[in-house]
Design a protein around this motif. Structure first.
Motif, PDB file in Angstrom:
ATOM      1  N   LYS A   1      -4.949  -8.803  -4.982  1.00  0.00           N
ATOM      2  CA  LYS A   1      -5.740  -8.789  -6.214  1.00  0.00           C
ATOM      3  C   LYS A   1      -5.351  -7.641  -7.144  1.00  0.00           C
ATOM      4  CE  LYS A   1      -9.665 -10.980  -3.885  1.00  0.00           C
ATOM      5  NZ  LYS A   1     -11.078 -10.859  -3.466  1.00  0.00           N
ATOM      6  N   ALA A   2      -4.852  -6.537  -6.579  1.00  0.00           N
ATOM      7  CA  ALA A   2      -4.492  -5.379  -7.394  1.00  0.00           C
ATOM      8  C   ALA A   2      -3.063  -5.445  -7.930  1.00  0.00           C
ATOM      9  CB  ALA A   2      -4.661  -4.097  -6.568  1.00  0.00           C
ATOM     10  N   THR A   3      -2.328  -6.506  -7.616  1.00  0.00           N
ATOM     11  CA  THR A   3      -0.921  -6.613  -8.042  1.00  0.00           C
ATOM     12  C   THR A   3      -0.853  -7.118  -9.478  1.00  0.00           C
ATOM     13  OG1 THR A   3      -0.321  -7.155  -5.758  1.00  0.00           O
ATOM     14  CG2 THR A   3       1.343  -7.534  -7.447  1.00  0.00           C
ATOM     15  N   ASN A   4      -0.677  -6.210 -10.432  1.00  0.00           N
ATOM     16  CA  ASN A   4      -0.539  -6.648 -11.829  1.00  0.00           C
ATOM     17  C   ASN A   4       0.916  -6.668 -12.293  1.00  0.00           C
ATOM     18  OD1 ASN A   4      -0.207  -3.892 -11.821  1.00  0.00           O
ATOM     19  ND2 ASN A   4      -1.634  -3.476 -13.489  1.00  0.00           N
ATOM     20  N   CYS A   5       1.808  -5.986 -11.564  1.00  0.00           N
ATOM     21  CA  CYS A   5       3.202  -5.921 -12.004  1.00  0.00           C
ATOM     22  C   CYS A   5       4.112  -5.610 -10.822  1.00  0.00           C
ATOM     23  CB  CYS A   5       3.350  -4.847 -13.077  1.00  0.00           C
ATOM     24  SG  CYS A   5       5.016  -4.679 -13.755  1.00  0.00           S
ATOM     25  N   ILE A   6       5.281  -6.242 -10.819  1.00  0.00           N
ATOM     26  CA  ILE A   6       6.347  -5.930  -9.861  1.00  0.00           C
ATOM     27  C   ILE A   6       7.591  -5.557 -10.671  1.00  0.00           C
ATOM     28  CG2 ILE A   6       7.836  -6.792  -8.027  1.00  0.00           C
ATOM     29  CD1 ILE A   6       4.958  -6.499  -7.143  1.00  0.00           C
ATOM     30  N   ILE A   7       8.069  -4.347 -10.465  1.00  0.00           N
ATOM     31  CA  ILE A   7       9.255  -3.876 -11.182  1.00  0.00           C
ATOM     32  C   ILE A   7      10.401  -3.715 -10.188  1.00  0.00           C
ATOM     33  CG2 ILE A   7      10.240  -2.072 -12.646  1.00  0.00           C
ATOM     34  CD1 ILE A   7       7.398  -1.277 -13.423  1.00  0.00           C
ATOM     35  N   ALA A   8      11.491  -4.424 -10.415  1.00  0.00           N
ATOM     36  CA  ALA A   8      12.697  -4.216  -9.621  1.00  0.00           C
ATOM     37  C   ALA A   8      13.416  -2.989 -10.189  1.00  0.00           C
ATOM     38  CB  ALA A   8      13.591  -5.449  -9.680  1.00  0.00           C
ATOM     39  N   SER A   9      13.523  -1.954  -9.401  1.00  0.00           N
ATOM     40  CA  SER A   9      14.115  -0.705  -9.892  1.00  0.00           C
ATOM     41  C   SER A   9      15.614  -0.677  -9.636  1.00  0.00           C
ATOM     42  CB  SER A   9      13.457   0.498  -9.214  1.00  0.00           C
ATOM     43  OG  SER A   9      13.691   0.475  -7.822  1.00  0.00           O
ATOM     44  N   ALA A  10      16.291   0.120 -10.436  1.00  0.00           N
ATOM     45  CA  ALA A  10      17.739   0.305 -10.314  1.00  0.00           C
ATOM     46  C   ALA A  10      18.074   1.691 -10.857  1.00  0.00           C
ATOM     47  CB  ALA A  10      18.486  -0.778 -11.103  1.00  0.00           C
TER      48      ALA A  10
ATOM     49  N   HIS B   1       0.862  -1.180   0.000  1.00  0.00           N
ATOM     50  CA  HIS B   1       0.000   0.000   0.000  1.00  0.00           C
ATOM     51  C   HIS B   1       0.901   1.234   0.000  1.00  0.00           C
ATOM     52  CE1 HIS B   1      -2.942   2.975   1.522  1.00  0.00           C
ATOM     53  NE2 HIS B   1      -3.817   2.202   0.896  1.00  0.00           N
ATOM     54  N   PRO B   2       0.495   2.316  -0.676  1.00  0.00           N
ATOM     55  CA  PRO B   2       1.348   3.518  -0.716  1.00  0.00           C
ATOM     56  C   PRO B   2       1.696   4.059   0.667  1.00  0.00           C
ATOM     57  CG  PRO B   2      -0.405   3.693  -2.346  1.00  0.00           C
ATOM     58  CD  PRO B   2      -0.698   2.472  -1.540  1.00  0.00           C
ATOM     59  N   SER B   3       0.832   3.826   1.653  1.00  0.00           N
ATOM     60  CA  SER B   3       1.104   4.330   3.003  1.00  0.00           C
ATOM     61  C   SER B   3       2.270   3.609   3.672  1.00  0.00           C
ATOM     62  CB  SER B   3      -0.144   4.182   3.877  1.00  0.00           C
ATOM     63  OG  SER B   3      -0.428   2.813   4.108  1.00  0.00           O
ATOM     64  N   GLY B   4       2.538   2.374   3.263  1.00  0.00           N
ATOM     65  CA  GLY B   4       3.592   1.604   3.906  1.00  0.00           C
ATOM     66  C   GLY B   4       3.219   1.112   5.287  1.00  0.00           C
ATOM     67  N   LEU B   5       1.941   1.193   5.646  1.00  0.00           N
ATOM     68  CA  LEU B   5       1.491   0.826   6.980  1.00  0.00           C
ATOM     69  C   LEU B   5       0.965  -0.608   7.017  1.00  0.00           C
ATOM     70  CD1 LEU B   5      -0.409   4.108   7.917  1.00  0.00           C
ATOM     71  CD2 LEU B   5       1.899   3.430   8.607  1.00  0.00           C
TER      72      LEU B   5
ATOM     73  N   GLY C   1       2.841   0.137 -12.679  1.00  0.00           N
ATOM     74  CA  GLY C   1       3.759   0.665 -13.678  1.00  0.00           C
ATOM     75  C   GLY C   1       4.588   1.822 -13.138  1.00  0.00           C
ATOM     76  N   PRO C   2       5.570   2.278 -13.902  1.00  0.00           N
ATOM     77  CA  PRO C   2       6.423   3.383 -13.437  1.00  0.00           C
ATOM     78  C   PRO C   2       5.697   4.723 -13.409  1.00  0.00           C
ATOM     79  CG  PRO C   2       6.966   2.784 -15.693  1.00  0.00           C
ATOM     80  CD  PRO C   2       5.992   1.772 -15.220  1.00  0.00           C
ATOM     81  N   MET C   3       4.559   4.841 -14.106  1.00  0.00           N
ATOM     82  CA  MET C   3       3.851   6.116 -14.141  1.00  0.00           C
ATOM     83  C   MET C   3       2.900   6.280 -12.952  1.00  0.00           C
ATOM     84  SD  MET C   3       5.095   7.500 -16.865  1.00  0.00           S
ATOM     85  CE  MET C   3       4.023   8.866 -17.284  1.00  0.00           C
ATOM     86  N   MET C   4       2.181   5.223 -12.607  1.00  0.00           N
ATOM     87  CA  MET C   4       1.170   5.331 -11.548  1.00  0.00           C
ATOM     88  C   MET C   4       1.393   4.356 -10.402  1.00  0.00           C
ATOM     89  SD  MET C   4      -2.348   5.959 -13.736  1.00  0.00           S
ATOM     90  CE  MET C   4      -3.278   6.475 -12.294  1.00  0.00           C
ATOM     91  N   GLY C   5       2.473   3.595 -10.455  1.00  0.00           N
ATOM     92  CA  GLY C   5       2.748   2.644  -9.390  1.00  0.00           C
ATOM     93  C   GLY C   5       3.330   3.314  -8.155  1.00  0.00           C
ATOM     94  N   PHE C   6       3.671   2.494  -7.155  1.00  0.00           N
ATOM     95  CA  PHE C   6       4.246   3.030  -5.914  1.00  0.00           C
ATOM     96  C   PHE C   6       5.297   2.066  -5.374  1.00  0.00           C
ATOM     97  CE2 PHE C   6       0.489   0.538  -4.847  1.00  0.00           C
ATOM     98  CZ  PHE C   6       0.922  -0.266  -3.809  1.00  0.00           C
ATOM     99  N   GLN C   7       6.168   2.594  -4.554  1.00  0.00           N
ATOM    100  CA  GLN C   7       7.241   1.808  -3.972  1.00  0.00           C
ATOM    101  C   GLN C   7       6.698   0.875  -2.901  1.00  0.00           C
ATOM    102  OE1 GLN C   7      10.598   1.591  -4.398  1.00  0.00           O
ATOM    103  NE2 GLN C   7      10.867   3.136  -6.015  1.00  0.00           N
ATOM    104  N   LEU C   8       7.117  -0.384  -2.947  1.00  0.00           N
ATOM    105  CA  LEU C   8       6.734  -1.339  -1.913  1.00  0.00           C
ATOM    106  C   LEU C   8       7.618  -1.144  -0.688  1.00  0.00           C
ATOM    107  CD1 LEU C   8       6.184  -4.611  -3.986  1.00  0.00           C
ATOM    108  CD2 LEU C   8       4.444  -3.125  -3.001  1.00  0.00           C
ATOM    109  N   PRO C   9       7.044  -1.308   0.507  1.00  0.00           N
ATOM    110  CA  PRO C   9       7.846  -1.105   1.720  1.00  0.00           C
ATOM    111  C   PRO C   9       8.868  -2.213   1.967  1.00  0.00           C
ATOM    112  CG  PRO C   9       5.625  -1.826   2.288  1.00  0.00           C
ATOM    113  CD  PRO C   9       5.627  -1.562   0.806  1.00  0.00           C
ATOM    114  N   ALA C  10       8.628  -3.420   1.424  1.00  0.00           N
ATOM    115  CA  ALA C  10       9.549  -4.542   1.629  1.00  0.00           C
ATOM    116  C   ALA C  10       9.223  -5.639   0.637  1.00  0.00           C
ATOM    117  CB  ALA C  10       9.442  -5.068   3.059  1.00  0.00           C
TER     118      ALA C  10
END
Length: 549
Positions: free
Chosen positions: A348-357, A92-96, A332-341
């Motif tokens: 159900k809302a997880t359509n993509c996981i991008i490992a960033s660098a 979640h974007p809140s990281g909570l 996606g990189p345009m509207m996605g958010f950073q995962l806390p861990a």
């Protein structure tokens, strides 16, 4: 193919980065040792728990049922034992953290007995209830409960049923692979949606960078008894937004503040309709989904994975993240958010996981002052004035921001993407929206408190008036009761005096003629004393009689 494709304002075309994850078919992952299932996996109310720690459950069994109109059920993705229900970190974007069910899997993957649902013969109310129990939500990322959008039409149907296969965000390819490999099932899901909504026209919108998916869908549509049109739209972000796709394939603009159904349109993601088909045809509730794993990993691809699977399990399936990975993005990189861990679960809302660098997503340079170049306005697909919204948001002039249709902003990021001053515009808009929502909630709470106080005061005043009316009524009744008593008392006195007078007459002395004046005066004085005594006795007797009466 449609003879005409319409246009919408703005849009951008960032690097697609899709080929990396489309080289292999969808891979089905195994069962991890443990699954974590957050209750918060959709828009709307949290579902109500139906299990407790220690329960053994089967695959597809209901763990939490939908609560309220907009909600979605949660089911067991596999068989196993519930080991805890507690707050855990969620994507979640809140990281909570939030309330989640932890399921210890048993490796058996044993299904709860289930069967097909005869949706063609089922009454509309029963069908709506059944879909409510399916747990299906929009799998394009919005996660809106599908049963709300699939309510059977009681009157005239919709003008258009639009199937969203655009998948416009960079990196994401799960819908592309799904259409390539399971087009026939998607079309059967379209037929079910058309039956429920009584749609006159069915259109599948696909961006022109997916030729294989287009070909597969066109062949599957040709086998259908329905007339389903495949519309190939230009590759332009955010063409996958429901309102933008509606404008592209129909030319219909959904007005501000209105829903697509208000103009006779309903939009579904291809994966969502596939889930509807699987549920009604086989009785399979939502237990898994397709996820793109890409970016800074060794083997990018698409994976069918059980809900609740840790993201790190997915990364291992993709060969692991490379050493310079500095974060994980969901979406996606345009509207996605950073995962806390990396340990957070797939939902159900997880359509993509991008490992960033750093080489993929370099740190943005410091923001510079706005130069009022208006490139953001040119790129805005909603035809807003992003630069004005930026100034109002930054100055906390929230009412002005609202007047400039802040809440029409879909936070697509096109404005930030083209800004030469590298201003994080969307962050300002999100801040302003959250402030306005907080103010509206505070105002609503204050209004509610005022209404309650006014109701309390009116209740006190009403009760006071009611008490006064009761007292007045009681006093009037007492007075009315007292009047007959007074009349009776007077009558009793008069009767007593009459009897005394009669008695006086009877005892009048004889031989009182030819008396001397002195004797007559003495007699008169004695008579007066007697009359006075008899009158007092008559009053006492009347009072006694009244009391006894």
């Amino acid at each position: 193919m449609l003879s005409k494709i319409f246009k919408f304002n703005g849009g951008v075309h960032p690097p697609e980065n899709k080929l990396e994850s489309t080289g292999r078919p969808i891979q089905k992952l195994g069962i991890p040792d443990q699954l974590v299932l957050p209750l918060r996996q959709h828009i709307g109310n949290l579902p109500k728990l139906r299990v407790q720690a220690g329960d053994h459950v089967l695959k597809g069994q209901l763990l939490a049922e939908a609560e309220g109109t907009i909600s979605a059920a949660v089911h067991a993705p596999t068989s196993g034992t519930i080991v805890s229900i507690e707050e855990q970190l969620i994507p979640h974007p809140s990281g909570l953290p939030d309330v989640s069910i932890t399921l210890k899997t048993d490796g058996q993957d044993q299904w709860l007995p289930h069967q097909a649902i005869d949706w063609q013969q089922l009454a509309p109310a029963d069908l709506a209830k059944s879909l409510r129990e399916s747990g299906i939500v929009g799998l394009g990322g919005a996660a809106f409960p599908t049963q709300v959008k699939l309510r059977p039409a009681s009157g005239p149907g919709l003008k258009y049923l639009i199937v969203n296969g655009a998948e416009c965000e960079p990196y994401i390819t799960c819908d592309d692979l799904l259409m390539r490999e399971r087009a026939d099932e998607i079309v059967k899901g379209i037929e079910i949606a058309q039956h429920l909504l009584k749609a006159e026209n069915c259109i599948v919108g696909i961006e022109d960078n997916k030729p294989e998916a287009e070909r597969a869908m066109r062949e599957a549509c040709a086998k259908s008894s329905l007339k389903i049109t495949v519309a190939v739209v230009p590759t332009l972000y955010p063409s996958g937004d429901a309102r933008r796709l509606t404008a592209l394939v129909t030319g219909i603009e959904v007005p501000s503040g209105k829903r697509s159904t208000d103009v006779g349109v309903q939009v579904f993601n291809v994966a969502t309709l596939l889930s509807v088909y699987r549920y009604l045809t086989f009785g399979e509730t939502t237990t898994s989904r397709i996820v793109t794993v890409t970016g800074n990993v060794r083997n990018p691809g698409n994976y069918e994975v059980l809900l609740g699977t840790p993201v790190e399990f997915l990364l291992e399936a993709a060969g692991g993240a490379l050493s310079d990975t500095n974060g994980l993005i969901m979406g996606g990189p345009m509207m996605g958010f950073q995962l806390p861990a990396a340990k957070v679960p797939v939902i159900k809302a997880t359509n993509c996981i991008i490992a960033s660098a750093p080489r993929l997503f370099p740190e943005p340079p410091p923001a510079m002052p706005c130069i009022r170049c208006a490139r953001c306005a040119d790129a805005c697909p909603v035809s807003l004035q992003p630069q004005e919204l930026y100034w109002f948001s930054r100055a906390k002039n929230l009412e002005k921001a609202r007047d400039y249709q802040l809440f029409d902003c879909i936070e697509c990021g096109c404005c930030s993407y083209v800004c030469p001053s590298d201003i994080p515009l969307v962050q300002y808009y999100r801040f302003a929206k959250s402030e306005i929502i907080a103010q509206d909630k505070a105002k609503e709470a204050a209004n509610l408190a005022r209404e309650r106080n006014e109701f309390r005061l009116s209740r006190i005043e009403r009760e006071k008036q009611e008490r006064a009316a009761k007292h007045a009524q009681k006093a009037a009744g007492a007075k009315a009761d007292a009047a007959p008593a007074d009349d009776a008392k007077k009558a009793a006195i008069q009767a007593a005096m009459a009897r005394a007078q009669a008695q006086k007459t009877e005892v009048t002395p004889q031989n009182t003629e030819n008396l001397s004046p002195k004797v007559q005066a003495e007699i008169a004085e004695a008579d007066a004393r007697r009359a006075e005594a008899e009158g007092a006795s008559a009053v006492d007797a009347a009072n006694q009689e009244q009391q006894e009466g």
